[in-house]
Every structure is written in structure tokens, then in C-alpha cells.
Scaffold this active site. Structure first.
Site, short mmCIF file in Angstrom:
data_model
loop_
_atom_site.label_atom_id
_atom_site.label_comp_id
_atom_site.label_asym_id
_atom_site.label_seq_id
_atom_site.Cartn_x
_atom_site.Cartn_y
_atom_site.Cartn_z
N HIS A 64 33.31 75.75 21.62
CA HIS A 64 33.32 76.07 19.98
C HIS A 64 33.89 77.46 19.72
O HIS A 64 33.42 78.40 20.00
CB HIS A 64 31.93 75.73 19.32
CG HIS A 64 31.27 74.47 19.27
ND1 HIS A 64 31.60 73.29 18.70
CD2 HIS A 64 30.50 74.08 20.41
CE1 HIS A 64 30.92 72.53 19.04
NE2 HIS A 64 30.16 72.89 20.20
N LEU A 65 35.31 77.25 19.32
CA LEU A 65 35.95 78.47 18.83
C LEU A 65 35.97 78.97 17.43
O LEU A 65 36.38 80.08 17.01
CB LEU A 65 37.45 78.43 19.40
CG LEU A 65 37.63 78.35 20.84
CD1 LEU A 65 39.02 78.03 21.12
CD2 LEU A 65 37.17 79.38 21.58
N ARG A 66 35.24 77.95 16.65
CA ARG A 66 34.90 78.08 15.22
C ARG A 66 36.19 78.41 14.23
O ARG A 66 36.03 78.35 12.80
CB ARG A 66 34.14 79.39 14.93
CG ARG A 66 32.80 79.11 15.78
CD ARG A 66 31.87 78.11 15.38
NE ARG A 66 30.54 78.04 15.87
CZ ARG A 66 29.71 76.84 16.31
NH1 ARG A 66 30.45 76.01 15.95
NH2 ARG A 66 28.61 77.31 16.73
N ASN A 96 34.78 70.60 15.17
CA ASN A 96 33.85 70.74 13.92
C ASN A 96 34.14 72.14 13.41
O ASN A 96 33.26 73.14 13.41
CB ASN A 96 32.27 70.47 14.45
CG ASN A 96 32.09 71.56 15.30
OD1 ASN A 96 32.85 72.07 16.29
ND2 ASN A 96 30.54 71.72 15.52
N ASP A 156 31.64 65.97 17.98
CA ASP A 156 30.35 66.84 18.50
C ASP A 156 30.01 67.74 17.30
O ASP A 156 30.40 68.28 16.76
CB ASP A 156 30.71 67.65 19.70
CG ASP A 156 29.92 68.42 20.28
OD1 ASP A 156 28.95 67.67 20.90
OD2 ASP A 156 29.73 69.76 19.99
N HIS A 236 27.03 67.12 27.07
CA HIS A 236 25.86 67.76 27.03
C HIS A 236 24.51 66.88 27.37
O HIS A 236 23.50 66.60 26.85
CB HIS A 236 25.38 68.76 26.01
CG HIS A 236 25.73 68.37 24.84
ND1 HIS A 236 25.32 66.86 24.20
CD2 HIS A 236 26.27 68.73 23.62
CE1 HIS A 236 25.63 66.78 22.99
NE2 HIS A 236 26.27 68.10 22.67
N ASN A 282 21.22 72.12 20.43
CA ASN A 282 21.08 70.42 20.21
C ASN A 282 22.41 70.26 21.27
O ASN A 282 23.39 70.54 21.42
CB ASN A 282 21.58 70.13 18.87
CG ASN A 282 21.72 68.71 18.52
OD1 ASN A 282 21.59 67.98 19.44
ND2 ASN A 282 21.96 68.38 17.48
N ASP A 309 29.39 74.39 26.22
CA ASP A 309 28.98 74.10 24.93
C ASP A 309 28.71 75.41 24.15
O ASP A 309 27.82 75.67 23.48
CB ASP A 309 27.62 73.12 24.64
CG ASP A 309 27.34 72.75 23.21
OD1 ASP A 309 28.34 72.90 22.61
OD2 ASP A 309 26.19 72.26 23.09
#
Length: 434
Positions: A64-66, A96, A156, A236, A282, A309
Site C-alpha cells: 500500500h503506497l497510499r 485502495n 483489497d 494474506h 486485517n 501487505d
């Protein structure tokens, strides 16, 4: 073009060899490449690597690089710097973001940011559904045909819980050899969940996340993949029951692959007794039985890969009471150390098998061209050098990531990445980013 001679490295943990990089390519692998009379090594910069392990550059299928939207947590620049620090030369960026990566325009933006910063290759993952809402398929074909060339699609953070939508997605990506990566979480079974459902959750009075919420979705999706004749990847995976379902599916010839995170290989739900939100994630940390089953499955190939993750959060999203805290942990800079601790130093995996689980296989699943290649002449010089004898405590103050939400702060872990090369260009030298 510069030349680099890596001298005396244990290639994939084997016998010491020299590796000569010429420009973007590995020019030669062998003994005494800089000896008198040897060709090609003249004027090369020498990296003394005696006792260290040389691996192909690591590939993370779940990062996740946001960016765009949550640059307070991470950016493509800071995330790829963290990746290079951890030995990665390619990462797959989850969808996301804000806006969601559900159009060709957004995935191309993320892809171009990765190319501009140059610390590792960034391959965007496209959303399966518009806005991650699970109601309508996103522009899967347009994202694949874009400059980003998306091959992996995932909602995800949310599960594609509608069986019809999941079937349609599997049918769609089959046309171009893509894969749907599922976040296996039945939403009705996990409403209000705060941690793994079990003895510890009962004692602490926290809402439980039952194993069956993961296992039921995996069982459904492998059957859908078999029916459609398409590829499905399980994100995951975290329970012993999930392992058995994937093992059964593979025995039937179903085209399923699965990943495990470093934290699910090491940590258990007993950590939640501290009420420290750094352990909130999660899927949640599971039991010791689950951890041992995951290690065994990674060793025997039932679980194909390790994926981080990597989920960065600003301190205010973690420095709060447990119920209000965000779920997720950073992992790019500690993943290889955790794998050495849980899998190599325990005798469950060799370094050659680590190269498979953390480079060859994820590159193959994600179709990451030029990555996950053998350490041999003529191949791209995407490499990472590891000091496996190193032991040290994790200090998040030294992280390249913008966030510090690591569950390993103060924990002693083995191994340290000293050098990373992306197509022959050093991104990390002596443990410092270039």
C-alpha cells in the site's frame, strides 16, 4: 555505462562466486572474474561480499503506497525508498487510494510516479469494482490496455463478496491472462470484529474475527476459478483451515496461488493482550497453531509467496485506543529479516527457496517482466545483497517509510540488506539509500 564487481557472494546461498554487472545487465557469474587475464572486469567498482547472500531483487505483490490521497501516510517516493531499503526492486501497489485506482487514468498516474522516482518499479493493481463498492466491475480492460499494463486486480481492504461479481471478474481477466487477488473476508461474519475470534478475544471481551470468515470465501472462490478456468490469488492467507482448502484446490488442478505476510509467520493473537494498536491488522493475528501451519505451507509450496501487505498509517491513527485504531502494519523494511528468522534459521527454507517465494514466484504471478529472473549472465541486474550474520534491534526511527507502525520495534531480528541494484543502478549502498 558503469561496471560493478560483486566479489565472493553466496549466490542464492550457494558457493561463493563473483558477479559482474555491466550497465543494466549481469555480464558474468563465476570464480575470480577480476583475476589477471579475465575479460570484462577492468575498471569495475568492487563490492566485497564475502559471507553475504546475493538474491534476485525481491518482488512484493501486496504493497500500500497510499498515493494519491493519503500522502500523510506514505507516498510513492517514500514507499519505494522503503522497498529499496528492504531489498525490493518491484512492488505492486494496491488500489485502495483516494481516488480509487479503478480507471486507466489513476493507475497510469501511480505507474508514472514510480518511473519518475526510480527506487524500484511500481506496478499498480487495479480495483475489481468501481470505488471498491462491490457492485459494478471497474474498467478492467482499460486498465490492462493502459500504459501501466495492469494484470492484477483486487479490492483489497474489502472482499468481493458478491459471487456473481467475482465470477464476472474471473471471466473478464481470463481474456488477457490476468488474476483476481481476493481479500477473503465474509463481511457479515466480521461485523464489529477487532481481533481473532478465540480464547484471547473471549478473555479480553473484544469482537472476534472467526477463521471461517476467511475460509468460506476461499472455498467459494477456488470453486469459481475452477468453473471459469481462470486464475485466483488469495491475499494474506492466515489460518490453518485456509491452508487445507488451498492445498485441496491445488490437488484438483485449480489455478490458485496464495500469499502469507511476514507478521502472520511470526506473531500471534497473544500480542493483543497488550492492547497496543500496533498489533491490530486485517486479517488479524491468529493462534500459534495457525502460525505453525502457515510456516509449513510456505515451506511445502502450498503457499506460493511472501507478500508484505505494507500498510502505513500516521501516528494519530495508531496512537489511540484499540477500538478506534486503524488496521495495518508497515513491512517492507523488515520482511526479509522476519523470513530469515522464521523460515531460514529454523531450517524450513533454503536461501534458494526464499528467492523463489520472494522474487521468482511473485514476479511470475504478477507478470512482472524483468524481475524474478535468475542470477546469471544476460539477465537484468536486479539484485539484493544480504548480510545474514547481522543481528540487531528494529528501530523505526531509521525507516525510509513515512510511517512507523511496525510491530517489531525493539525486537532483535537477523539479517540486513546492505545493497540493492535496480537494472544495475545502486539504490542502496552499505545500508544507505543512494
Amino acid at each position: 555505462m558503469s561496471k560493478i564487481l560483486i566479489r565472493g557472494a553466496k549466490v542464492l546461498g550457494g558457493e561463493p562466486q563473483d558477479v559482474l554487472i555491466d550497465g543494466e545487465t549481469i555480464a558474468a557469474v563465476g570464480q575470480d572474474l577480476d583475476a589477471e587475464g579475465a575479460e570484462g572486469a577492468e575498471g569495475a567498482e568492487v563490492v566485497e561480499a564475502a559471507g553475504r547472500v546475493l538474491l534476485p531483487g525481491l518482488v512484493d505483490l501486496h504493497t500500500h503506497l497510499r498515493e494519491p490521497g493519503r500522502e500523510d501516510s506514505e507516498t510513492v517516493l517514500t514507499g519505494t525508498r522503503a522497498a529499496a531499503s528492504g531489498g525490493y526492486t518491484a512492488v505492486f501497489a494496491m488500489a485502495n487510494t483516494f481516488p480509487v485506482a479503478d480507471t486507466a487514468g489513476v493507475v497510469e498516474q501511480v505507474w508514472r510516479l514510480g518511473r519518475e522516482h526510480g527506487y524500484c518499479d511500481v506496478q499498480p493493481i487495479g480495483a475489481v469494482t468501481v470505488g471498491l463498492e462491490g457492485r459494478k466491475l471497474a474498467e478492467l480492460g482499460a486498465m490492462h490496455e493502459s500504459a501501466a499494463g495492469v494484470t492484477v486486480f483486487s479490492d483489497d481492504g474489502k472482499c468481493v463478496d458478491d459471487a456473481v461479481i467475482m465470477r464476472r471478474a474471473l471471466e473478464y481477466v481470463k481474456a488477457f491472462g490476468g488474476v483476481v487477488a481476493q481479500h477473503a473476508q465474509e463481511p457479515r461474519l466480521t461485523e464489529g470484529a477487532q481481533m481473532n475470534e478465540g480464547v484471547v478475544s473471549a478473555e479480553l471481551g473484544l469482537g472476534g474475527w472467526p477463521a471461517v470468515a476467511e475460509e468460506s470465501i476461499i472455498a467459494r472462490d477456488v470453486l469459481l476459478a475452477e468453473h471459469v478456468g481462470s486464475r485466483v490469488h488469495i491475499c494474506h492467507l492466515s489460518t490453518a483451515g485456509s491452508v487445507e482448502i488451498v492445498r485441496w484446490a491445488k490437488s484438483r488442478g485449480i489455478d490458485v496461488t496464495a500469499e502469507v505476510t511476514p507478521h502472520h509467520l511470526l506473531l500471534t493473537d497473544e500480542m493483543v493482550r497488550t492492547y497496543n494498536p500496533v498489533y491490530k491488522v486485517n486479517p488479524p493475528l491468529r493462534t500459534e497453531r495457525d502460525v505453525l501451519a502457515l510456516r509449513e505451507a510456505l515451506a511445502d509450496g502450498t503457499i506460493d509467496i511472501v507478500a508484505t501487505d505494507h500498510a502505513p498509517h500516521p501516528h494519530e491513527d495508531k496512537d489511540c485506543e484499540w477500538a478506534a485504531a486503524a488496521m495495518g502494519m508497515v513491512g517492507l523494511e523488515t520482511a526479509l529479516s522476519v523470513v530469515q528468522d522464521t523460515m531460514v534459521d529454523t531450517g524450513l527454507l533454503t536461501w534458494a527457496e526464499v528467492a523463489d517465494r520472494m522474487s521468482f514466484a511473485p514476479a511470475r504471478i504478477g507478470r512482472a517482466g524483468g524481475h524474478g529472473r535468475p542470477v546469471s549472465a544476460g539477465e537484468p541486474a536486479n539484485l539484493t545483497l544480504v548480510d545474514t550474520a547481522y543481528r540487531g534491534s528494529v528501530d523505526p526511527a531509521g525507516f525510509a517509510s513515512r510511517s512507523r507502525n511496525t510491530p517489531y520495534e525493539g525486537r532483535e531480528l537477523p539479517g540486513r540488506v546492505t545493497h540493492t541494484w535496480l537494472r544495475g543502478k545502486a539504490t542502496l549502498v552499505d545500508g544507505k539509500l543512494t
